[in-house]
Design a protein around this motif. Structure first.
Motif, mmCIF file in Angstrom:
data_model
loop_
_atom_site.group_PDB
_atom_site.id
_atom_site.type_symbol
_atom_site.label_atom_id
_atom_site.label_comp_id
_atom_site.label_asym_id
_atom_site.label_seq_id
_atom_site.Cartn_x
_atom_site.Cartn_y
_atom_site.Cartn_z
ATOM 1 N N TYR A 53 0.741 -1.298 -0.048
ATOM 2 C CA TYR A 53 -0.150 0.067 -0.092
ATOM 3 C C TYR A 53 0.810 1.190 0.022
ATOM 4 C CZ TYR A 53 -2.928 -3.852 1.340
ATOM 5 O OH TYR A 53 -3.904 -4.888 1.514
ATOM 6 N N ASP A 54 2.092 1.032 -0.010
ATOM 7 C CA ASP A 54 3.030 2.384 0.106
ATOM 8 C C ASP A 54 4.050 2.114 -1.213
ATOM 9 O OD1 ASP A 54 2.511 3.708 2.556
ATOM 10 O OD2 ASP A 54 2.958 1.539 3.604
ATOM 11 N N ALA A 55 4.467 3.197 -1.725
ATOM 12 C CA ALA A 55 5.511 3.275 -2.761
ATOM 13 C C ALA A 55 6.722 2.758 -2.035
ATOM 14 C CB ALA A 55 5.408 4.662 -3.535
ATOM 15 N N PRO A 56 7.589 1.664 -2.840
ATOM 16 C CA PRO A 56 8.753 1.337 -2.194
ATOM 17 C C PRO A 56 9.590 2.127 -2.910
ATOM 18 C CG PRO A 56 8.024 -0.016 -4.093
ATOM 19 C CD PRO A 56 6.835 0.847 -3.739
ATOM 20 N N SER A 57 10.839 2.379 -2.212
ATOM 21 C CA SER A 57 12.022 3.184 -2.768
ATOM 22 C C SER A 57 12.847 2.405 -3.891
ATOM 23 C CB SER A 57 13.107 3.583 -1.624
ATOM 24 O OG SER A 57 13.781 2.485 -1.377
ATOM 25 N N ARG A 58 13.613 2.721 -4.731
ATOM 26 C CA ARG A 58 14.558 2.126 -5.710
ATOM 27 C C ARG A 58 15.338 1.037 -4.792
ATOM 28 N NH1 ARG A 58 15.879 3.338 -10.906
ATOM 29 N NH2 ARG A 58 15.056 5.456 -10.478
ATOM 30 N N HIS A 59 15.843 1.538 -3.767
ATOM 31 C CA HIS A 59 16.731 0.893 -3.054
ATOM 32 C C HIS A 59 16.080 -0.631 -2.623
ATOM 33 C CE1 HIS A 59 19.914 -0.588 -0.363
ATOM 34 N NE2 HIS A 59 19.225 -0.528 0.731
ATOM 35 N N GLN A 60 14.579 -0.326 -2.147
ATOM 36 C CA GLN A 60 13.822 -1.648 -1.411
ATOM 37 C C GLN A 60 13.576 -2.467 -2.773
ATOM 38 O OE1 GLN A 60 10.826 0.998 0.129
ATOM 39 N NE2 GLN A 60 11.505 0.422 2.240
ATOM 40 N N LEU A 61 13.320 -1.744 -3.860
ATOM 41 C CA LEU A 61 12.874 -2.783 -4.989
ATOM 42 C C LEU A 61 14.071 -3.450 -5.563
ATOM 43 C CD1 LEU A 61 11.168 0.034 -7.435
ATOM 44 C CD2 LEU A 61 10.268 -2.147 -6.895
ATOM 45 N N ASN A 62 15.335 -3.018 -5.575
ATOM 46 C CA ASN A 62 16.484 -3.860 -6.017
ATOM 47 C C ASN A 62 16.729 -4.780 -4.731
ATOM 48 O OD1 ASN A 62 17.238 -1.914 -8.089
ATOM 49 N ND2 ASN A 62 18.364 -0.811 -6.827
#
Length: 172
Positions: A53-62
């Motif tokens: 429900y929250d937008a992940p950061s690029r770091h979290q996506l990686n």
């Protein structure tokens, strides 16, 4: 009483406490019925939510993608969680629990309902996590087949004349 270095009752929220641990259980597996893909499922571990429900950061996506790569599911990141086999779902839920590098990982019967092949995969993943992180683990099992190299202490509950007793042993 203090929990994760914070005096209980000092105004901490449940979210302040939850950020320190990850959980995998048969109940979580049953309850994880939202419509998400694999990548979203792993990412939800950063937010302690069932669903994203929250937008992940690029770091979290990686980081989430690295976990899917480790599980051999990198080509299925857009596949619905519900379309995975039961064993693959359990592996993804473990990745979800550790993606945030918790202080404590609680594994409540993580092999329950799995065939031998998937049981071995789950146990290997748990040993991998223990070997490569500073996360402490509480591994609950009633099955003698659930043997891990990383286990250093056992707590056994048995019924005695005066009720149930706990016996702690350390592995040599």
């Amino acid at each position: 009483m203090s929990l994760f270095g914070v005096q209980r009752g000092s105004g901490e929220s449940i979210w302040d406490i939850k950020r320190h641990y990850g959980v995998v259980s048969a109940q979580l597996h049953r309850d994880y019925r939202v419509s998400t893909n694999l990548l979203q499922t792993v990412l939800s571990g950063f937010f302690d939510s069932i669903g994203l429900y929250d937008a992940p950061s690029r770091h979290q996506l990686n980081i989430a993608r690295e976990w899917l790569l480790l599980l051999g599911l990198e080509n299925k990141e857009q596949l619905a969680f519900s379309q995975l086999s039961y064993g693959e779902q359990r592996l993804v839920l473990i990745a979800r629990a550790v993606v945030k590098l918790p202080l404590v990982l609680i594994l409540d019967e993580p092999c329950q309902g799995l065939d031998n092949k998937n049981r071995e995969k789950v146990l290997a993943l748990v040993d991998y996590i223990a070997e490569r992180s500073n996360t402490h683990m509480l591994f609950v099992s009633h099955d003698v087949r659930d043997v891990l190299k990383c286990i250093t202490h056992h707590l056994t509950f048995s019924k005695g004349a005066e009720g149930y007793m706990a016996t702690a042993t350390a592995r040599a």
